[in-house]
Design an enzyme around this catalytic site. Structure first.
Site, PDB file in Angstrom:
ATOM      1  N   LEU A 259      40.463  40.003  31.019  1.00 50.13           N
ATOM      2  CA  LEU A 259      39.722  39.827  32.300  1.00 50.13           C
ATOM      3  C   LEU A 259      40.158  40.954  33.097  1.00 50.13           C
ATOM      4  O   LEU A 259      41.229  41.486  33.119  1.00 50.13           O
ATOM      5  CB  LEU A 259      40.291  38.476  33.034  1.00 50.13           C
ATOM      6  N   ASP A 260      39.260  41.413  33.881  1.00 47.68           N
ATOM      7  CA  ASP A 260      39.513  42.396  34.972  1.00 47.68           C
ATOM      8  C   ASP A 260      40.686  41.837  35.714  1.00 47.68           C
ATOM      9  O   ASP A 260      40.855  40.856  36.362  1.00 47.68           O
ATOM     10  CB  ASP A 260      38.137  42.657  35.885  1.00 47.68           C
ATOM     11  N   LYS A 261      41.488  42.861  36.371  1.00 47.31           N
ATOM     12  CA  LYS A 261      42.197  42.652  37.298  1.00 47.31           C
ATOM     13  C   LYS A 261      41.731  41.681  38.504  1.00 47.31           C
ATOM     14  O   LYS A 261      40.521  42.162  39.052  1.00 47.31           O
ATOM     15  CB  LYS A 261      43.133  43.779  37.729  1.00 47.31           C
TER      16      LYS A 261
END
Length: 185
Positions: A3-5
Site C-alpha cells: 500500500l502507498d504511504k
C-alpha cells in the site's frame, strides 16, 4: 502487494518464503482480488476502465506517470455515489503498479481528494458548506482505502477474502459530502 504511504486498509504478508513465492505467482497471474474505495475531485458520470501504461515520471523521479513506454496498467472503477463536486468510487486493479490508482485518476482529471503528490492544489467547491470546506482542508492524505482483499490460500488452496470498513476520516469525509449534497437539493 503493498500500500502507498497514507493509504489505509488491508495488506497481505507472507509468513514463509514458500508462501511468498505462491502469493507472488497469484499476483502475477492477476488472481488476487483487490478492491479499494476512493473519493476523487470532480463528478464522474459513470464507471469505466483506465488502460494506460505507467513508469517513472521523466523529470520528477519520485513520481510515477502515464508514459507511452511504461508497464501495462489497468484500473477499473465504478461510481458508488456522486456529490456536487466529488465522486465516491470503488476501484479494482488488474495490475499493480506503484501509485497506480492515484496516477490513473489524476490522468483522467479526477485526482484523489487530499493527494499530496498527484492531487494538485486544494479545491473547495463553489457554494460549499463551511463543514465541507473545513473537512477538505483537514484531509491531509489521499482518500484511498484498501477495503477488500481476496486470494487463494498458498497451501490449502481455499479461496479466502477479507473486508475492512472505511476508516473514520474517510467516513467523515463521505458523510460531510452527503450532507453538503442534501443541503443543495
Amino acid at each position: 502487494h503493498r500500500l502507498d504511504k497514507e493509504t489505509t486498509g488491508l495488506l497481505v504478508v507472507a509468513r514463509s518464503l514458500e508462501s511468498q513465492k505462491q502469493l507472488v505467482e497469484q499476483l502475477q497471474a492477476r488472481r488476487f482480488l483487490r478492491e479499494y474505495q476512493a473519493v476523487v475531485n470532480g463528478v464522474l458520470t459513470a464507471g469505466g476502465t483506465v488502460d494506460a501504461p505507467i513508469a517513472r515520471h521523466p523529470v520528477q523521479r519520485k513520481r510515477m506517470a502515464v508514459v507511452q513506454n511504461g508497464k501495462p496498467a489497468i484500473t477499473h472503477y465504478r461510481v458508488e455515489q456522486r456529490f456536487r463536486a466529488h465522486t465516491w468510487l470503488r476501484v479494482t486493479l488488474e495490475t499493480g503498479r506503484t501509485h497506480q490508482i492515484r496516477v490513473h485518476m489524476a490522468h483522467i482529471h479526477h485526482p484523489l481528494v487530499g493527494d499530496p503528490t498527484y492531487g494538485g492544489r486544494l479545491r473547495i467547491p463553489k457554494g460549499a458548506s463551511e463543514a465541507l470546506a473545513e473537512t477538505l482542508r483537514g484531509f491531509k492524505r489521499q482518500a484511498l482505502h484498501a477495503s477488500k482483499l481476496g486470494l487463494q490460500h498458498p497451501f490449502s488452496g481455499e479461496m479466502m477474502s477479507w473486508e475492512q470498513p472505511l476508516p473514520e476520516d474517510m467516513t467523515h469525509l463521505i458523510e460531510t459530502l452527503q450532507q453538503d449534497l442534501a443541503g443543495t437539493q
